[in-house]
Design a protein around this motif. Structure first.
Motif, short mmCIF file in Angstrom:
data_model
loop_
_atom_site.label_atom_id
_atom_site.label_comp_id
_atom_site.label_asym_id
_atom_site.label_seq_id
_atom_site.Cartn_x
_atom_site.Cartn_y
_atom_site.Cartn_z
N THR A 211 2.50 14.17 3.83
CA THR A 211 1.63 13.00 4.03
C THR A 211 1.42 12.77 5.53
O THR A 211 1.97 13.48 6.36
N ALA A 212 0.67 11.72 5.84
CA ALA A 212 0.44 11.35 7.24
C ALA A 212 1.57 10.48 7.79
O ALA A 212 1.57 10.13 8.97
N TYR B 121 -3.95 1.64 -1.16
CA TYR B 121 -3.68 2.53 -0.03
C TYR B 121 -4.96 2.90 0.71
O TYR B 121 -5.97 3.25 0.11
N GLU B 122 -4.87 2.81 2.02
CA GLU B 122 -5.86 3.39 2.92
C GLU B 122 -5.06 4.25 3.87
O GLU B 122 -3.89 4.00 4.11
N HIS B 123 -5.69 5.25 4.42
CA HIS B 123 -4.97 6.22 5.26
C HIS B 123 -4.11 5.50 6.31
O HIS B 123 -4.61 4.74 7.12
N GLN B 124 -2.80 5.73 6.22
CA GLN B 124 -1.86 5.15 7.16
C GLN B 124 -1.03 6.28 7.74
O GLN B 124 -0.40 7.03 6.99
N ALA B 125 -1.06 6.40 9.04
CA ALA B 125 -0.35 7.50 9.69
C ALA B 125 0.63 6.94 10.71
O ALA B 125 0.41 5.88 11.29
N THR C 158 0.79 -1.23 0.00
CA THR C 158 0.00 0.00 0.00
C THR C 158 0.81 1.28 0.00
O THR C 158 0.36 2.30 -0.52
N THR D 294 2.20 6.28 -2.36
CA THR D 294 1.12 5.34 -2.09
C THR D 294 0.86 4.51 -3.33
O THR D 294 1.12 4.93 -4.45
#
Length: 177
Positions: free
Chosen positions: A140-141, A161-165, A118, A157
């Motif tokens: 980015t996060a 990709y899903e939001h990854q912080a 991702t 990404t």
């Protein structure tokens, strides 16, 4: 030129390509042994012995029978999420500027995307890596392992990709420098 996966008989040639590519480079890792090869050549050996090693992401560029380039991506994390860390990327000095590094990058990113990865991170020249969709991590996060790296630490990404912080963490052998 052909891009293919590393084979066991390629290991010494990969070390030679990596040492040649980073010898005298401005931001090369220091040799592990005084007067030895640049640290990047040793790093690849350490990564092969680490659980983060993913054989499918150790790719070489071959011209005839000669290995002229290498790229590797290993398991990394963004916070608690799996990620990939790309590097080192190595091209024989006499082949640099001929598209070998670009071909390796396209191949490893395509392989990572096809495998459902991702997010990937790397430390490198923004002007070069932006052509592959990398952006400074600061946008980015995902945060850089070392804030001093500034825009040289970059993230890309991939399709799933899903939001990854969180903070990006390379495979353990990177911490040995």
């Amino acid at each position: 030129m052909l891009i293919r996966r590393e084979r066991s008989g390629d290991i010494e040639a990969i070390r030679d390509v990596t040492a040649a590519a980073f010898r005298g480079a401005e931001h090369s890792a220091p040799p592990v042994e005084p007067g030895g090869d640049p640290g990047e050549a040793t790093l690849i050996s350490w990564l092969r012995d680490d659980p983060a090693w993913i054989p499918e992401f150790s790719l070489i560029a071959v011209d005839g029978d000669e290995i002229i380039g290498h790229v590797v991506a290993t398991r990394a994390h963004v916070g608690s999420f799996p990620a990939l860390g790309i590097g080192p990327v190595s091209v024989r000095p006499e082949q640099q500027g001929n598209g070998v590094g670009s071909a390796l990058m396209h191949a490893v990113l395509g392989a990572a995307d096809a495998r459902g990865e991702t997010i990937v991170g790397l430390l490198g020249e923004p002007r070069f890596y932006s052509r592959f969709g990398f952006v400074p991590a600061s946008t980015t996060a995902a945060t850089s392992p070392d804030p001093a790296w500034g825009d040289y630490f970059q993230i890309r990404t991939l399709s799933d990709y899903e939001h990854q912080a969180g903070t990006f963490r390379y495979a353990g052998p990177f911490d040995r420098f």
